[in-house]
Design a protein around this motif. Structure first.
Motif, PDB file in Angstrom:
ATOM      1  N   LYS A   1       0.850  -1.191   0.000  1.00 30.69           N
ATOM      2  CA  LYS A   1       0.000   0.000   0.000  1.00 30.69           C
ATOM      3  C   LYS A   1       0.887   1.242   0.000  1.00 30.69           C
TER       4      LYS A   1
ATOM      5  N   GLN B   1      -3.636   1.485  -3.474  1.00 27.63           N
ATOM      6  CA  GLN B   1      -4.548   1.355  -2.342  1.00 27.63           C
ATOM      7  C   GLN B   1      -5.035  -0.088  -2.246  1.00 27.63           C
ATOM      8  N   GLU B   2      -5.456  -0.474  -1.039  1.00 28.30           N
ATOM      9  CA  GLU B   2      -5.921  -1.850  -0.856  1.00 28.30           C
ATOM     10  C   GLU B   2      -7.086  -2.169  -1.785  1.00 28.30           C
TER      11      GLU B   2
ATOM     12  N   ASP C   1      -7.496  -1.422  -4.674  1.00 26.33           N
ATOM     13  CA  ASP C   1      -7.076  -1.658  -6.054  1.00 26.33           C
ATOM     14  C   ASP C   1      -6.833  -3.138  -6.330  1.00 26.33           C
TER      15      ASP C   1
END
Lengths: 107, 115
Positions: free
Chosen positions: A15, A78-79, A81
């Motif tokens: 991240k 980002q998570e 994604d």
């Protein structure tokens, strides 16, 4: 012949780190390229297209005709994604898809 | 409004049997596509319908595969005498404007397993 190659089946990044998903194509004419994304338990959906030159969810992709590439990039992953990403090339009556890259963003 | 729907969501059949897969496109979409996704592979184009024009069947892998689209809306993909290599997820997509091949709206898929 039209062909789309995504060399990475799996890609893991932390991240906040930059991410680049690679896509190369072969096409004799003027190409139109797209990125599609499939989040967990969701349908395949259009993320972005090169002719729009837009940024969607922080992702951008630039068509490089010299290198026949259309890599997808995001400066800070980002998570949310984490998903399966497919590069696609427009044909006469269909899209030619690559085999996809599964992106995992590690918290 | 509703998106593209497909039925059944899962189908298990025995080798040699025929199967029918159904797709309901988004209302008003004139173009409809069928793709197949085998394990570890990308999406493989099967067939394309556009309005009342003759379909593009160039992607159908064999004469055991056929598809029709009734009334410019619902489509059925039929696989006769199924083989184990037909096991895959079959995806249907539709798009709104003739020539707008790039922006396709996909259904959830039908997972076909041939035993």
């Amino acid at each position: 012949a039209q062909r789309v190659t995504q060399p990475e089946k799996l890609l893991s990044v932390f991240k906040g780190a930059p991410v680049e998903l690679k896509c190369n194509y072969s096409y004799s004419g003027s190409p139109e390229l797209f990125w599609y994304v499939q989040y967990s338990r969701q349908r395949l959906q259009l993320l972005l297209r090169h002719i729009s030159r837009e940024s969607i969810k922080g992702f951008t992709a630039d068509l490089n005709k010299g290198e026949t590439s259309f890599h997808l990039k995001k400066p800070f992953a980002q998570e949310e994604d984490s998903a399966m990403y497919y590069c696609a090339l427009k044909g006469a009556n269909n899209l030619f898809f690559g085999t996809g890259t599964r992106l995992t963003v590690i918290p | 409004g509703a998106g593209v729907s497909q039925s059944p969501s899962n189908k298990v059949t025995e080798k040699g049997k025929d199967v029918e897969l159904r797709c309901d496109p988004i209302s008003g979409h004139t173009a409809l596509y069928w793709y197949r996704q085998s394990l570890g592979q990308g999406l493989e184009f099967l067939i394309y319908f556009q309005g009342n024009s003759a379909p593009d069947k160039s992607g159908l892998p064999s004469d055991r595969f056929s598809a029709e689209r009734t009334g410019g809306s619902v489509s059925t993909l039929t696989i006769q005498r199924t083989q184990q290599e037909d096991s895959a997820v079959y995806l249907c997509a539709s798009s709104s404007v003739a020539g707008e091949v790039g922006e396709q709206f996909f259904g959830p898929g039908t997972r076909l397993t041939v035993l």
